[in-house]
Design a protein around this motif. Sequence first.
Motif, PDB file in Angstrom:
ATOM      1  N   GLU A 181       0.800  -1.217   0.000  1.00 45.48           N
ATOM      2  CA  GLU A 181       0.000   0.000   0.000  1.00 45.48           C
ATOM      3  C   GLU A 181       0.839   1.276   0.000  1.00 45.48           C
ATOM      4  O   GLU A 181       0.308   2.347  -0.229  1.00 45.48           O
ATOM      5  N   ILE A 182       2.120   1.176   0.295  1.00 42.48           N
ATOM      6  CA  ILE A 182       2.991   2.344   0.344  1.00 42.48           C
ATOM      7  C   ILE A 182       4.279   2.024  -0.406  1.00 42.48           C
ATOM      8  O   ILE A 182       4.904   0.990  -0.152  1.00 42.48           O
ATOM      9  N   ASP A 183       4.656   2.889  -1.318  1.00 39.26           N
ATOM     10  CA  ASP A 183       5.949   2.758  -1.986  1.00 39.26           C
ATOM     11  C   ASP A 183       6.673   4.090  -1.896  1.00 39.26           C
ATOM     12  O   ASP A 183       6.084   5.148  -2.127  1.00 39.26           O
ATOM     13  N   TYR A 184       7.944   4.008  -1.570  1.00 32.62           N
ATOM     14  CA  TYR A 184       8.783   5.209  -1.506  1.00 32.62           C
ATOM     15  C   TYR A 184      10.125   4.907  -2.155  1.00 32.62           C
ATOM     16  O   TYR A 184      10.704   3.832  -1.950  1.00 32.62           O
ATOM     17  N   ILE A 185      10.610   5.842  -2.970  1.00 36.04           N
ATOM     18  CA  ILE A 185      11.939   5.697  -3.539  1.00 36.04           C
ATOM     19  C   ILE A 185      12.608   7.058  -3.629  1.00 36.04           C
ATOM     20  O   ILE A 185      11.995   8.031  -4.061  1.00 36.04           O
ATOM     21  N   CYS A 186      13.836   7.140  -3.169  1.00 36.65           N
ATOM     22  CA  CYS A 186      14.665   8.332  -3.348  1.00 36.65           C
ATOM     23  C   CYS A 186      15.542   8.086  -4.562  1.00 36.65           C
ATOM     24  O   CYS A 186      16.416   7.217  -4.544  1.00 36.65           O
ATOM     25  N   GLU A 187      15.300   8.827  -5.623  1.00 34.78           N
ATOM     26  CA  GLU A 187      15.970   8.574  -6.890  1.00 34.78           C
ATOM     27  C   GLU A 187      17.394   9.122  -6.932  1.00 34.78           C
ATOM     28  O   GLU A 187      18.248   8.591  -7.638  1.00 34.78           O
ATOM     29  N   CYS A 188      17.644  10.205  -6.209  1.00 26.05           N
ATOM     30  CA  CYS A 188      18.997  10.744  -6.189  1.00 26.05           C
ATOM     31  C   CYS A 188      19.167  11.638  -4.974  1.00 26.05           C
ATOM     32  O   CYS A 188      18.205  12.176  -4.428  1.00 26.05           O
ATOM     33  N   GLY A 189      20.420  11.780  -4.558  1.00 28.53           N
ATOM     34  CA  GLY A 189      20.746  12.709  -3.484  1.00 28.53           C
ATOM     35  C   GLY A 189      20.483  12.158  -2.098  1.00 28.53           C
ATOM     36  O   GLY A 189      20.121  10.996  -1.903  1.00 28.53           O
ATOM     37  N   THR A 190      20.691  13.031  -1.119  1.00 27.09           N
ATOM     38  CA  THR A 190      20.453  12.707   0.284  1.00 27.09           C
ATOM     39  C   THR A 190      19.683  13.851   0.928  1.00 27.09           C
ATOM     40  O   THR A 190      19.670  14.979   0.426  1.00 27.09           O
ATOM     41  N   VAL A 191      19.033  13.563   2.024  1.00 34.31           N
ATOM     42  CA  VAL A 191      18.268  14.585   2.733  1.00 34.31           C
ATOM     43  C   VAL A 191      19.186  15.710   3.149  1.00 34.31           C
ATOM     44  O   VAL A 191      20.280  15.483   3.691  1.00 34.31           O
ATOM     45  N   ILE A 232       4.619   4.360  -8.054  1.00 36.44           N
ATOM     46  CA  ILE A 232       5.752   5.238  -8.351  1.00 36.44           C
ATOM     47  C   ILE A 232       5.810   5.532  -9.846  1.00 36.44           C
ATOM     48  O   ILE A 232       5.585   4.657 -10.695  1.00 36.44           O
ATOM     49  N   GLY A 233       6.116   6.803 -10.181  1.00 36.38           N
ATOM     50  CA  GLY A 233       6.247   7.202 -11.572  1.00 36.38           C
ATOM     51  C   GLY A 233       7.658   7.631 -11.904  1.00 36.38           C
ATOM     52  O   GLY A 233       8.625   7.152 -11.298  1.00 36.38           O
ATOM     53  N   ARG A 234       7.783   8.598 -12.835  1.00 32.75           N
ATOM     54  CA  ARG A 234       9.091   8.997 -13.333  1.00 32.75           C
ATOM     55  C   ARG A 234       9.430  10.460 -13.058  1.00 32.75           C
ATOM     56  O   ARG A 234      10.468  10.936 -13.479  1.00 32.75           O
ATOM     57  N   GLN A 235       8.557  11.166 -12.339  1.00 35.17           N
ATOM     58  CA  GLN A 235       8.799  12.595 -12.128  1.00 35.17           C
ATOM     59  C   GLN A 235      10.081  12.847 -11.346  1.00 35.17           C
ATOM     60  O   GLN A 235      10.881  13.713 -11.702  1.00 35.17           O
ATOM     61  N   ALA A 236      10.287  12.115 -10.266  1.00 37.18           N
ATOM     62  CA  ALA A 236      11.493  12.319  -9.452  1.00 37.18           C
ATOM     63  C   ALA A 236      12.750  12.006 -10.252  1.00 37.18           C
ATOM     64  O   ALA A 236      13.767  12.707 -10.137  1.00 37.18           O
ATOM     65  N   THR A 237      12.693  10.970 -11.066  1.00 42.84           N
ATOM     66  CA  THR A 237      13.836  10.630 -11.917  1.00 42.84           C
ATOM     67  C   THR A 237      14.112  11.737 -12.920  1.00 42.84           C
ATOM     68  O   THR A 237      15.274  12.102 -13.173  1.00 42.84           O
ATOM     69  N   TRP A 238      13.054  12.291 -13.509  1.00 46.91           N
ATOM     70  CA  TRP A 238      13.195  13.378 -14.477  1.00 46.91           C
ATOM     71  C   TRP A 238      13.873  14.587 -13.841  1.00 46.91           C
ATOM     72  O   TRP A 238      14.755  15.217 -14.440  1.00 46.91           O
ATOM     73  N   ILE A 239      13.485  14.898 -12.615  1.00 49.37           N
ATOM     74  CA  ILE A 239      14.131  16.005 -11.897  1.00 49.37           C
ATOM     75  C   ILE A 239      15.607  15.702 -11.674  1.00 49.37           C
ATOM     76  O   ILE A 239      16.482  16.568 -11.883  1.00 49.37           O
ATOM     77  N   CYS A 240      15.918  14.483 -11.272  1.00 49.08           N
ATOM     78  CA  CYS A 240      17.329  14.109 -11.060  1.00 49.08           C
ATOM     79  C   CYS A 240      18.136  14.241 -12.354  1.00 49.08           C
ATOM     80  O   CYS A 240      19.274  14.722 -12.342  1.00 49.08           O
ATOM     81  N   ASN A 241      17.549  13.822 -13.455  1.00 50.27           N
ATOM     82  CA  ASN A 241      18.279  13.801 -14.726  1.00 50.27           C
ATOM     83  C   ASN A 241      18.512  15.188 -15.309  1.00 50.27           C
ATOM     84  O   ASN A 241      19.503  15.406 -16.013  1.00 50.27           O
ATOM     85  N   HIS A 242      17.597  16.122 -15.044  1.00 46.40           N
ATOM     86  CA  HIS A 242      17.654  17.420 -15.727  1.00 46.40           C
ATOM     87  C   HIS A 242      17.932  18.606 -14.799  1.00 46.40           C
ATOM     88  O   HIS A 242      18.377  19.660 -15.285  1.00 46.40           O
ATOM     89  N   TYR A 243      17.706  18.466 -13.507  1.00 42.15           N
ATOM     90  CA  TYR A 243      17.778  19.624 -12.606  1.00 42.15           C
ATOM     91  C   TYR A 243      18.511  19.276 -11.306  1.00 42.15           C
ATOM     92  O   TYR A 243      18.189  19.780 -10.247  1.00 42.15           O
ATOM     93  N   ARG A 244      19.516  18.416 -11.434  1.00 41.17           N
ATOM     94  CA  ARG A 244      20.213  17.921 -10.241  1.00 41.17           C
ATOM     95  C   ARG A 244      20.816  19.047  -9.408  1.00 41.17           C
ATOM     96  O   ARG A 244      20.847  18.971  -8.176  1.00 41.17           O
ATOM     97  N   ASN A 245      21.272  20.123 -10.052  1.00 40.84           N
ATOM     98  CA  ASN A 245      21.925  21.208  -9.319  1.00 40.84           C
ATOM     99  C   ASN A 245      20.956  22.042  -8.483  1.00 40.84           C
ATOM    100  O   ASN A 245      21.377  22.840  -7.647  1.00 40.84           O
ATOM    101  N   PHE A 246      19.660  21.858  -8.690  1.00 38.85           N
ATOM    102  CA  PHE A 246      18.664  22.644  -7.958  1.00 38.85           C
ATOM    103  C   PHE A 246      18.228  21.984  -6.647  1.00 38.85           C
ATOM    104  O   PHE A 246      17.539  22.611  -5.842  1.00 38.85           O
ATOM    105  N   ILE A 247      18.569  20.726  -6.448  1.00 38.10           N
ATOM    106  CA  ILE A 247      17.988  19.954  -5.348  1.00 38.10           C
ATOM    107  C   ILE A 247      19.054  19.271  -4.517  1.00 38.10           C
ATOM    108  O   ILE A 247      20.182  19.075  -4.960  1.00 38.10           O
ATOM    109  N   SER A 248      18.678  18.914  -3.298  1.00 34.21           N
ATOM    110  CA  SER A 248      19.510  18.028  -2.491  1.00 34.21           C
ATOM    111  C   SER A 248      19.123  16.578  -2.726  1.00 34.21           C
ATOM    112  O   SER A 248      19.968  15.696  -2.811  1.00 34.21           O
ATOM    113  N   SER A 249      17.812  16.327  -2.862  1.00 34.27           N
ATOM    114  CA  SER A 249      17.334  14.980  -3.153  1.00 34.27           C
ATOM    115  C   SER A 249      16.011  15.074  -3.898  1.00 34.27           C
ATOM    116  O   SER A 249      15.323  16.102  -3.865  1.00 34.27           O
ATOM    117  N   SER A 250      15.657  13.978  -4.582  1.00 32.61           N
ATOM    118  CA  SER A 250      14.384  13.892  -5.291  1.00 32.61           C
ATOM    119  C   SER A 250      13.806  12.500  -5.062  1.00 32.61           C
ATOM    120  O   SER A 250      14.467  11.498  -5.328  1.00 32.61           O
TER     121      SER A 250
END
Length: 350
Positions: free
Chosen positions: A16-26, A74-92
């Motif tokens: 019932e719950i899925d979580y994945i951190c695609e890139c980075g750390t908190v 789970i979808g692909r939005q977090a992965t898309w952010i990691c692939n294209h906007y990695r410098n804007f985030i700590s994690s996705s």
Amino acid sequence: MSKQFTVSVFPDNIDEIDYICECGTVNSKLPKPTSCILLIGGAEGETSGEDSATRWFLKRLDRGDYLVLRSPRIGRQATWICNHYRNFISSSAELAINSREAANHPQVMQYIRDADALFIAGGDQNDYEDFWEGSGIEEAINYLINQKKVPIAGTSAGMAILGDYYYAPAHQGVLSSEILNNPFHHNTKDIYYSDFIKVPIFKNVITDTHLNRIDKEHPEPRYGRLFGFLSRVVHEKGNQLPALGIGLEEGAFVAIDDKGIAQVFGNGTKEGQYAYFLQTNDAAPEQIKPGLPLIWNNNGQAVKVYKISGTPEGSGHFDLNNWSIASGGSWEYWFTTGGVCGFTQKPIDS
């Protein structure tokens, strides 16, 4: 490095719950995000408008933790952010919820509360209403909006539930012709009122997306549908005015800063990517009864609408604090003299 957990809340081990951190750390530096809202009309498609709107949004994240919330998987939005906007985030990361029990899980609530920006994905807003409304997820989202004050984005169904009033159909979504010819059509019974997500700038606002979509599953555009929704809001409020609406065509992005000022991103093409800001114009519908066509005319001035065409650079200015100060677009009136056949969108200058 990605991490994933699955929690089962039923004895038969249904996930019932899925979580994945695609890139980075908190982020341990405690970023200072700036409050903002990004509304997305759907069918983004990795366009120039989407890129500009995403950069506008992520700059306000202050290199914090980006979380996508959705159902059912789970979808692909977090992965898309990691692939294209990695410098804007700590994690996705992404979090998918499939039951009311899961929506009250302490770990789910904590993941949401820890986010520095929240993206509510598209899907089925009825699932969001069924699983999230009145749950720990609702409490956590409202905490992010009203206490932590982080950037919040919603696309398609995710945009629909951000309105003070929202439409979450349990069955088939209502068509423009259906609601205009009968404002109480059975497919309109799932219009909900002020009991879910609390975005202060959206008080008395109902939203709709994909306004210009026409295909085999969507035979009619949704402009008349949004107009019909607004008539129902007025009716349910006992004809107390104002009632407000925001509607987006596919590929339109409404970016609202922390002062309540909206601009519109899009691809700058000649068709599509318009955002519409609707407001009642001092008169309730003349006829709104079950089984009868909607009449909301007011001398051809029932609803006053400001529309802005999105551009890659961001265009227009609309003040959501007063719904009157605007530039970069044009005003028009929407009205109906009787059902769908009488529905008209008329530029004010014509």
